[in-house]
Design an enzyme around this catalytic site. Structure first.
Site, short mmCIF file in Angstrom:
data_model
loop_
_atom_site.label_atom_id
_atom_site.label_comp_id
_atom_site.label_asym_id
_atom_site.label_seq_id
_atom_site.Cartn_x
_atom_site.Cartn_y
_atom_site.Cartn_z
N CYS A 74 -37.05 25.01 -42.23
CA CYS A 74 -37.25 26.08 -43.22
C CYS A 74 -36.01 26.94 -43.39
O CYS A 74 -35.71 27.39 -44.49
CB CYS A 74 -38.47 26.91 -42.85
N CYS A 95 -38.49 28.09 -39.02
CA CYS A 95 -38.04 27.09 -38.04
C CYS A 95 -36.58 26.72 -38.28
O CYS A 95 -36.10 26.71 -39.41
CB CYS A 95 -38.93 25.85 -38.09
N HIS A 153 -44.64 23.29 -44.14
CA HIS A 153 -44.61 24.62 -43.57
C HIS A 153 -44.81 25.65 -44.68
O HIS A 153 -44.64 25.35 -45.86
CB HIS A 153 -43.28 24.87 -42.86
N GLU A 181 -43.11 28.36 -45.72
CA GLU A 181 -41.96 28.64 -46.58
C GLU A 181 -41.71 27.48 -47.54
O GLU A 181 -41.44 27.68 -48.73
CB GLU A 181 -40.71 28.89 -45.73
#
Length: 176
Positions: A113, A103, A66, A68
């Site tokens: 995240c 998330c 992801h 981040e």
């Protein structure tokens, strides 16, 4: 692997949340469209110096990464520490811009995240989001509550929702 972008920070004024979100959105467009994830961009900024410390986007790094997560992994590599120890090396006033709310659950089993942000400790002061996570993959995102409970600000940067969602959901079946 580490991509530094301090030159971009010089063009963005300190506290110009809209411009930082636009930068994050431009990063999201680099993510490949897939039906199984959102295309997200993220930017980590040192607010004391207005320096961009890291940028990332969904699937930028190997694995099911992801945006981040990519930022944190690149910072960890740059500082020669595991991502779990980033709080020891980051400046004291860091903010995170992310096009989609971090998330709170990963269907893949990877660390969410929000938990990565919390692991950095009190260095991340605020998370700026362009849109709240749509309920396509996870019905209730608890990131905002978790961040606020930890004393981390959560701010919605409005004005780019349509563009962010168009980029985020590219590759998704829109007929559902």
């Amino acid at each position: 692997m580490t991509e530094r972008t301090p030159q971009l920070a010089e063009k963005i004024g300190a506290g110009d949340h809209q411009s930082y979100m636009k930068l994050a959105l431009s990063l999201a467009t680099k993510s490949p469209p897939k039906p199984t994830n959102y295309r997200v961009g993220a930017v980590v900024v040192d607010t004391a110096t207005n320096e961009i410390l890291a940028t990332g986007y969904t699937l930028e790094l190997p694995g099911n990464t992801h945006a981040e997560q990519c930022c944190f992994e690149k910072l960890a590599e740059e500082h020669g520490v595991p991502a779990s120890r980033l709080g020891e090396v980051l400046p004291n006033s860091v903010v995170l811009y992310t096009t989609v709310e971090p998330c709170s659950q990963r269907l893949s089993g990877n660390l969410p995240c929000v938990d990565r942000i919390l692991a950095v400790g009190n260095k991340i002061k605020t998370v700026y989001v362009g849109v709240y996570e749509p309920e396509k993959f996870v019905s209730v995102n608890s990131s905002r509550q978790k961040l606020e409970d930890a004393g981390i600000g959560f701010v919605h940067v409005s004005g780019l929702e349509k563009e962010i969602l168009e980029v985020a959901t590219a590759g998704h079946d829109k007929s559902i």
